[in-house]
Design an enzyme around this catalytic site. Structure first.
Site: not given
Lengths: 449, 185
Positions: B135-136, B145, B170, B173
């Site tokens: 995530h980071e 986000h 997804c 992204c």
């Protein structure tokens, strides 16, 4: 996809402001910060914000004062109160004053996320309500005419009564007062509302063209008539015909129309057969037709035929209580059309508009608001945004006679545009032909000095 | 779209000796899920001034600033800590990274905390750490986000949400990452 918001964080601690904007940046929102309540006020006057995170304890203006001010001036902006000094009393007070939520610093990351989701849903709902309200405004028949003055209330009362009958109506009033809107409202309220409403500006076309447009023509009636064509008197079948600037039509046309009104039959140009027509006539003029009759410019019998019911719309300078309503209405309209969020006018600017004479009436006011909105760089319109309406000479405001006002104003617009007829007519909101007629009637000449 | 002349390398740095194994797991997940070359960097130290005595926690923003100022020969760096980190507005954070920055932080401290009196298995802790790291890293590649709750870029405010998030980016992204490098989902 969730809508991205414009957010302002108001806190006296820089570290908190940075922390918030850092998080909002990662969520894709547009975040800005203010170190005090006063700084926040300045930014709010410049740009619209969807959401404010406001610290309660701040030097100078505290969060509760800022919340109160925001809810009074920008009620559509959501406010979330944040504080490290949480107490039941302050949170209850903030919620009662319209805060959307309340967060105690430091909070868990998911708490902020929940608040953001809640605000986002509220914003979506508010947007939907605004859209539906706007939609209702367009379908509500009287909402297109705006006014709260006694004179306008009387007009609102008369419109449904007039609409019930089929008698001809003459709407009088200065240019730009909204005569066509009143005519449309009468049509919309009448039993003819399912049939066409056709508006013709008689001053905008020469006599021969007007005759052809109204009565239609047969094939070969004149050079260029390669097809037979129905006139508006036929096309309007069952509806309402609105003849604007009726005072501009020729004596011959007055006779022709008088016959149509009496017999309800027309003959196309070049034709021999009579055609039955069914319409209601509503006429409008900014001229004093009684005076025109005295000067033999207008037929008396035709005047009495079209003036069975007279409706006079007062000029804007005589119903100044309507200015506030109109300004707000046009602000909304042009903010929506230009997609620029300009939704406030300073008290000084409003005072200026109330004191101005508005010789061009509602049309001039609408143009002034449109111009100010288009050129404005902030969300609030100030006196300097209306500098163009103060450019009139002082003696202009002192003029008492309506004729003199019209003459001076038309002369001024012509001079400002170097006698470019098209440009001046566009600014005045009238057709070039009408302007030529006015120049001739008012005996206007180019000022060479 | 950024055109790269050489493949991107992500450095994974354990902060303190007890983070070495977690760093290896994270590096393996970055290679596996993001198709990036990874290397384990020698252990880093936490700057002492990042410690907040009132909160008994380390300020993630201060640590990040100090690591961003260091010179690394890697394109992106993920530092793996075993201390409790916070942002001034939040009680705690699992990880932190600046949008489009060079360094990101992952803290395993709260990932191994008990929930309903049950301590998580080490495998679950490392899985959580890998999710936070991915995530980071997404933020370091400028990803925002995501609205899709199945996407690794969806914001997870607590461990329950984090556990529900699968190892998956997804399609939006993924498309965004493909603009940066040869990312295979």
């Amino acid at each position: 996809m969730k809508e991205k918001m414009r957010i302002m964080v108001v806190d006296d601690e820089m570290i908190i402001r940075e922390s918030f904007s850092h998080w909002f940046e990662k969520a894709g929102h547009m975040a800005c910060t203010a170190g005090s309540g006063f700084e926040a006020l300045e930014k709010l006057k410049q740009y619209p914000f969807d959401l404010l995170f406001v610290d309660i304890k701040m030097p100078g203006m505290d969060g509760i004062e800022l919340l109160e001010w925001v809810k009074k001036n920008y009620p559509e902006t959501f406010v979330v109160i944040i504080t490290a000094y949480g107490s039941i009393e302050s949170s209850v007070k903030a919620m009662k004053m319209g805060a959307s939520d309340y967060l105690l610093k430091p909070f868990k990351p998911d708490q902020l996320n929940l608040v953001m989701e809640k605000i986002s849903q509220q914003k979506k709902l508010t947007g939907e309500i605004d859209y539906l309200k706007g939609f209702l405004d367009t379908v509500t028949r009287f909402d297109n005419i705006i006014g709260q003055s006694r004179a306008m209330k009387e007009i609102f009362r008369l419109i449904p009564e007039i609409a019930e009958s089929d008698t001809p109506v003459l709407i009088t009033g200065e240019t730009g007062t909204g005569k066509e809107l009143v005519a449309k409202a009468i049509h919309a309220k009448s039993k003819r509302h399912n049939h066409p409403f056709i508006a013709i500006n008689c001053g905008a076309m020469p006599d021969s063209l007007l005759e052809s447009e109204l009565f239609g023509h047969q094939k070969g009636a004149f050079t260029g008539a390669i097809h037979a064509r129905k006139g508006f008197l036929e096309v309007v079948d069952g509806g309402t015909l609105f003849l604007d600037e009726i005072g501009e039509i020729s004596a011959k046309m007055q006779v022709d129309l008088l016959r149509v009104l009496e017999e309800k039959k027309i003959t196309r140009l070049g034709g021999r057969e009579s055609i039955n027509v069914n319409f209601r006539i509503i006429s409008a003029t900014s001229r004093n037709l009684e005076k025109e009759i005295e000067q033999n410019n207008f037929r008396e019998d035709f005047y009495y035929r079209i003036n069975v019911i007279n409706l006079n719309i007062p000029p804007l300078r005589k119903r100044k209580t309507d200015i506030l309503l109109l300004v707000n209405h046009f602000l909304k309209k042009y903010s929506r059309e230009t997609t620029k969020q300009v939704d406030h006018v300073t008290d000084d600017a409003m005072e200026l508009m109330k004191n101005y004479e508005w010789p061009g009436n509602v049309r001039e006011l609408e143009n002034a608001i449109e111009r100010a909105v288009v050129l404005s760089k902030s969300r609030t319109l100030k006196v300097k945004d209306f500098s163009f309406i103060r450019s009139m000479p002082d003696d202009f405001r002192k003029t008492l006679s309506l004729g003199e006002v019209e003459k001076k104003y038309v002369q001024q617009i012509l001079e400002q545009n170097n006698w470019n007829i098209s440009r001046a007519a566009k600014i005045l909101g009238i057709h070039r032909v009408t302007l030529h007629k006015k120049i001739k009637r008012l005996n206007l000449k180019k000022n060479n000095s | 779209m950024l055109k790269l002349s050489k493949p991107l390398i992500v450095g994974v740095a354990p902060v303190g000796k007890d983070s070495v194994f977690a760093a290896r797991v994270i590096a393996a997940h970055i290679s596996g899920y993001m198709n990036l070359k990874t290397e384990i960097i020698p252990t880093l130290n936490i700057p002492s001034f990042a410690y907040n005595e009132k909160r008994f926690q380390y300020n993630a923003g201060v640590i990040l600033k100090s690591y961003e100022a260091m010179e690394f020969e890697y394109d992106k760096v993920i530092a793996v800590l075993n201390v409790d980190i916070f942002m001034p507005i939040f009680t705690h954070v699992f990880g932190e990274a600046k949008q489009g920055g060079k360094c990101g932080l992952v803290s395993v401290f709260r990932l191994k905390m008990e929930q309903d009196c049950i301590y998580p298995a080490p495998s679950l802790v490392y899985e959580r750490a890998a999710k936070v790291a991915l995530h980071e890293l997404g933020h370091l590649f400028n990803l925002l986000h995501c609205e899709d709750h199945r996407c690794l870029m969806h914001f997870s405010g607590d461990l329950c949400q984090l556990d529900k998030t699968p190892f998956y980016f997804c399609r939006y992204c993924t498309a965004f990452l493909q603009g940066f490098y040869h990312f295979k989902s």
